[in-house]
Design a protein around this motif. Structure first.
Motif, mmCIF file in Angstrom:
data_model
loop_
_atom_site.group_PDB
_atom_site.id
_atom_site.type_symbol
_atom_site.label_atom_id
_atom_site.label_comp_id
_atom_site.label_asym_id
_atom_site.label_seq_id
_atom_site.Cartn_x
_atom_site.Cartn_y
_atom_site.Cartn_z
ATOM 1 N N LYS A 222 13.324 9.673 -10.399
ATOM 2 C CA LYS A 222 12.849 9.406 -11.744
ATOM 3 C C LYS A 222 13.448 8.107 -12.278
ATOM 4 C CE LYS A 222 12.681 11.146 -16.434
ATOM 5 N NZ LYS A 222 13.161 12.135 -17.409
ATOM 6 N N MET A 223 12.573 7.237 -12.788
ATOM 7 C CA MET A 223 13.048 5.988 -13.379
ATOM 8 C C MET A 223 13.653 6.293 -14.740
ATOM 9 S SD MET A 223 9.654 3.892 -12.219
ATOM 10 C CE MET A 223 9.999 2.316 -12.964
ATOM 11 N N LYS A 224 14.832 5.736 -15.001
ATOM 12 C CA LYS A 224 15.543 6.023 -16.252
ATOM 13 C C LYS A 224 15.549 4.798 -17.155
ATOM 14 C CE LYS A 224 17.592 9.319 -16.959
ATOM 15 N NZ LYS A 224 17.049 10.553 -17.620
ATOM 16 N N LYS A 225 15.466 5.047 -18.463
ATOM 17 C CA LYS A 225 15.619 3.957 -19.428
ATOM 18 C C LYS A 225 17.061 3.509 -19.423
ATOM 19 C CE LYS A 225 14.101 6.711 -22.459
ATOM 20 N NZ LYS A 225 13.921 7.415 -23.709
ATOM 21 N N LYS A 226 17.245 2.197 -19.489
ATOM 22 C CA LYS A 226 18.614 1.689 -19.621
ATOM 23 C C LYS A 226 18.695 0.917 -20.928
ATOM 24 C CE LYS A 226 19.386 1.555 -14.638
ATOM 25 N NZ LYS A 226 18.016 1.311 -14.076
ATOM 26 N N PRO A 227 19.671 1.284 -21.804
ATOM 27 C CA PRO A 227 19.747 0.658 -23.124
ATOM 28 C C PRO A 227 19.754 -0.871 -23.020
ATOM 29 C CG PRO A 227 21.360 2.418 -22.928
ATOM 30 C CD PRO A 227 20.748 2.247 -21.582
ATOM 31 N N GLY A 228 18.865 -1.499 -23.807
ATOM 32 C CA GLY A 228 18.839 -2.958 -23.858
ATOM 33 C C GLY A 228 18.058 -3.599 -22.729
ATOM 34 N N PRO B 10 10.241 -1.568 -17.012
ATOM 35 C CA PRO B 10 10.075 -2.016 -15.628
ATOM 36 C C PRO B 10 8.677 -2.583 -15.384
ATOM 37 C CG PRO B 10 9.897 0.366 -15.764
ATOM 38 C CD PRO B 10 10.288 -0.110 -17.131
ATOM 39 N N PRO B 11 8.554 -3.615 -14.580
ATOM 40 C CA PRO B 11 7.228 -4.074 -14.183
ATOM 41 C C PRO B 11 6.633 -3.061 -13.199
ATOM 42 C CG PRO B 11 8.900 -5.303 -12.986
ATOM 43 C CD PRO B 11 9.634 -4.372 -13.913
ATOM 44 N N LEU B 12 5.311 -2.956 -13.153
ATOM 45 C CA LEU B 12 4.661 -2.011 -12.231
ATOM 46 C C LEU B 12 3.612 -2.744 -11.395
ATOM 47 C CD1 LEU B 12 3.854 1.304 -14.179
ATOM 48 C CD2 LEU B 12 5.529 0.982 -12.337
ATOM 49 N N PRO B 13 4.030 -3.468 -10.367
ATOM 50 C CA PRO B 13 3.023 -4.144 -9.537
ATOM 51 C C PRO B 13 2.095 -3.117 -8.894
ATOM 52 C CG PRO B 13 5.258 -4.870 -8.983
ATOM 53 C CD PRO B 13 5.398 -3.662 -9.870
ATOM 54 N N LEU B 14 0.792 -3.443 -8.863
ATOM 55 C CA LEU B 14 -0.223 -2.524 -8.330
ATOM 56 C C LEU B 14 -0.816 -3.085 -7.047
ATOM 57 C CD1 LEU B 14 -2.160 -1.826 -11.660
ATOM 58 C CD2 LEU B 14 -0.298 -0.472 -10.681
ATOM 59 N N GLU B 15 -1.329 -2.190 -6.205
ATOM 60 C CA GLU B 15 -2.192 -2.653 -5.122
ATOM 61 C C GLU B 15 -3.467 -1.836 -5.098
ATOM 62 O OE1 GLU B 15 0.811 -2.743 -1.981
ATOM 63 O OE2 GLU B 15 0.083 -0.808 -1.247
ATOM 64 N N GLU B 16 -4.511 -2.411 -4.468
ATOM 65 C CA GLU B 16 -5.829 -1.792 -4.517
ATOM 66 C C GLU B 16 -5.886 -0.571 -3.612
ATOM 67 O OE1 GLU B 16 -8.869 -4.733 -4.638
ATOM 68 O OE2 GLU B 16 -10.440 -3.282 -4.152
ATOM 69 N N ASN B 17 -6.531 0.482 -4.103
ATOM 70 C CA ASN B 17 -6.753 1.677 -3.295
ATOM 71 C C ASN B 17 -7.943 1.469 -2.360
ATOM 72 O OD1 ASN B 17 -4.855 3.711 -3.709
ATOM 73 N ND2 ASN B 17 -5.732 4.213 -5.719
ATOM 74 N N PRO B 18 -8.020 2.262 -1.280
ATOM 75 C CA PRO B 18 -9.223 2.201 -0.451
ATOM 76 C C PRO B 18 -10.430 2.657 -1.268
ATOM 77 C CG PRO B 18 -7.872 4.103 0.137
ATOM 78 C CD PRO B 18 -7.068 3.272 -0.826
ATOM 79 N N ASP B 19 -11.596 2.098 -0.968
ATOM 80 C CA ASP B 19 -12.836 2.525 -1.603
ATOM 81 C C ASP B 19 -13.466 3.591 -0.703
ATOM 82 O OD1 ASP B 19 -15.581 2.758 -2.424
ATOM 83 O OD2 ASP B 19 -15.367 0.854 -3.487
ATOM 84 N N ILE B 20 -13.437 4.827 -1.161
ATOM 85 C CA ILE B 20 -13.872 5.961 -0.334
ATOM 86 C C ILE B 20 -15.384 5.894 -0.107
ATOM 87 C CG2 ILE B 20 -13.959 8.490 -0.193
ATOM 88 C CD1 ILE B 20 -11.412 8.349 -2.144
ATOM 89 N N LEU B 21 -16.135 5.667 -1.171
ATOM 90 C CA LEU B 21 -17.602 5.585 -1.040
ATOM 91 C C LEU B 21 -17.992 4.465 -0.087
ATOM 92 C CD1 LEU B 21 -20.528 6.254 -1.856
ATOM 93 C CD2 LEU B 21 -20.189 4.834 -3.900
ATOM 94 N N LYS B 22 -17.377 3.301 -0.254
ATOM 95 C CA LYS B 22 -17.716 2.144 0.590
ATOM 96 C C LYS B 22 -17.342 2.408 2.047
ATOM 97 C CE LYS B 22 -17.020 -2.867 0.619
ATOM 98 N NZ LYS B 22 -16.227 -3.951 -0.003
ATOM 99 N N THR B 23 -16.211 3.052 2.256
ATOM 100 C CA THR B 23 -15.776 3.386 3.625
ATOM 101 C C THR B 23 -16.791 4.324 4.283
ATOM 102 O OG1 THR B 23 -13.470 3.175 2.930
ATOM 103 C CG2 THR B 23 -13.878 4.340 5.000
ATOM 104 N N ILE B 24 -17.225 5.347 3.540
ATOM 105 C CA ILE B 24 -18.167 6.325 4.095
ATOM 106 C C ILE B 24 -19.557 5.700 4.254
ATOM 107 C CG2 ILE B 24 -19.281 8.574 3.643
ATOM 108 C CD1 ILE B 24 -16.218 8.548 4.556
ATOM 109 N N GLY B 25 -19.943 4.827 3.314
ATOM 110 C CA GLY B 25 -21.246 4.161 3.369
ATOM 111 C C GLY B 25 -21.398 3.229 4.561
ATOM 112 N N HIS B 26 -20.270 2.751 5.092
ATOM 113 C CA HIS B 26 -20.298 1.849 6.248
ATOM 114 C C HIS B 26 -19.642 2.487 7.479
ATOM 115 C CE1 HIS B 26 -20.749 -1.012 2.806
ATOM 116 N NE2 HIS B 26 -21.627 -1.558 3.632
ATOM 117 N N HIS B 27 -19.491 3.807 7.457
ATOM 118 C CA HIS B 27 -18.748 4.511 8.508
ATOM 119 C C HIS B 27 -19.563 4.593 9.802
ATOM 120 C CE1 HIS B 27 -16.002 7.590 10.103
ATOM 121 N NE2 HIS B 27 -15.211 7.264 9.091
ATOM 122 N N ALA B 28 -18.876 4.555 10.950
ATOM 123 C CA ALA B 28 -19.541 4.755 12.245
ATOM 124 C C ALA B 28 -20.215 6.127 12.280
ATOM 125 C CB ALA B 28 -18.522 4.635 13.376
#
Ligand code: CTP
Ligand code: CA
Length: 224
Positions: free
Chosen positions: A112-118, A122-140
């Motif tokens: 658990k991230m804790k608040k620290k006085p002063g 925290p920054p929250l860098p994000l990354e892209e999730n897989p696209d499930i529909l697109k993966t299935i739409g182009h699936h073998a």
């Protein structure tokens, strides 16, 4: 069993339906998520089962009950949802109704991230999730019918047409979520977007939308 008295146009067909939101952990007690009750996706799973399909419902965290007559697989994150969908292949029909979080926290904290006085938040860098529909739409191992949803607040048909092409779907069911009472509500007003054109349905109960989409699927499955 359940639904014994119904005609079964989808008997012998396998269907995969995603529903609900995904939760992307920030730390063990926090997550980011989309707003979704799972009502529309669960109703579609139930409606397909009623028409005789063998349905696997892959559901993110929701408070509604597992529908009768379908196999429900519970997942949390987008990556877990994709793995569960791929594990349910092969299928004849895929209906991706889940409100998948587009991004996950790049490095979720093991504690658990804790608040620290002063200290600054925290920054929250994000990354892209897989696209499930697109993966299935182009699936073998692509299902014969691949269907997505698109919740938009503006330019509904234009964005849905773009998603149809980009994700390799046969149908996008578009709805205008700027309308009051759709998100989390029991009613929906949708426009069907295919390569052939568009068709708008009147405002109706989410169960009625599910039944009509399942009838549309049964009609398509007859064509091949
Ligand atoms: N979808 C998915 N996996 C994702 C994102 C979306 O399977 N990572 C599916 C949804 O279940 C839905 C369709 O793609 O069937 C459209 O989702 P939407 O959020 O409208 O499309 P995005 O491509 O994420 O575009 P944006 O959110 O920027 O409008
Ligand atoms: Ca999205």
């Amino acid at each position: 069993g359940v639904f014994d008295d119904q005609p079964k146009p989808l008997a012998g067909r396998r269907a995969i339906v995603t529903s609900g939101p995904t939760h992307e952990p920030i730390d063990p007690v926090r997550y980011i998520a989309n707003r979704s009750s799972g009502r529309q996706g669960h109703a579609i799973a139930r409606a397909l089962a009623k028409l005789g399909a063998e349905v696997t419902l892959v559901s993110g965290p929701v408070t509604i009950a597992d529908p009768d007559g379908v196999k429900t697989v519970h997942v949390e994150s987008a990556r877990e949802m994709l793995a569960a969908v791929e594990a349910a292949l092969p299928a004849d029909i895929a209906v991706m109704v889940a409100a998948v979080a587009d991004w996950r926290v790049a490095q979720s904290a093991p504690q658990k991230m804790k608040k620290k006085p002063g200290e600054a938040p925290p920054p929250l860098p994000l990354e892209e999730n897989p696209d499930i529909l697109k993966t299935i739409g182009h699936h073998a191992n692509r299902p014969h019918l691949v269907i997505g949803f698109a919740a938009e607040t503006h330019d509904v048909v234009a964005y849905a047409s773009d998603k149809l092409a980009r994700k390799g779907a046969d149908l996008i069911v578009a709805n205008d979520v700027s309308k009051e009472g759709v998100m989390g509500g029991t009613r929906n007003q949708v426009t069907l977007v295919t390569r052939e054109g568009t068709e708008s349905w009147p405002d109706m109960d989410k169960d009625a939308v599910a039944n009509r989409i399942s009838d549309w699927i049964a009609a398509q499955s007859g064509k091949k």
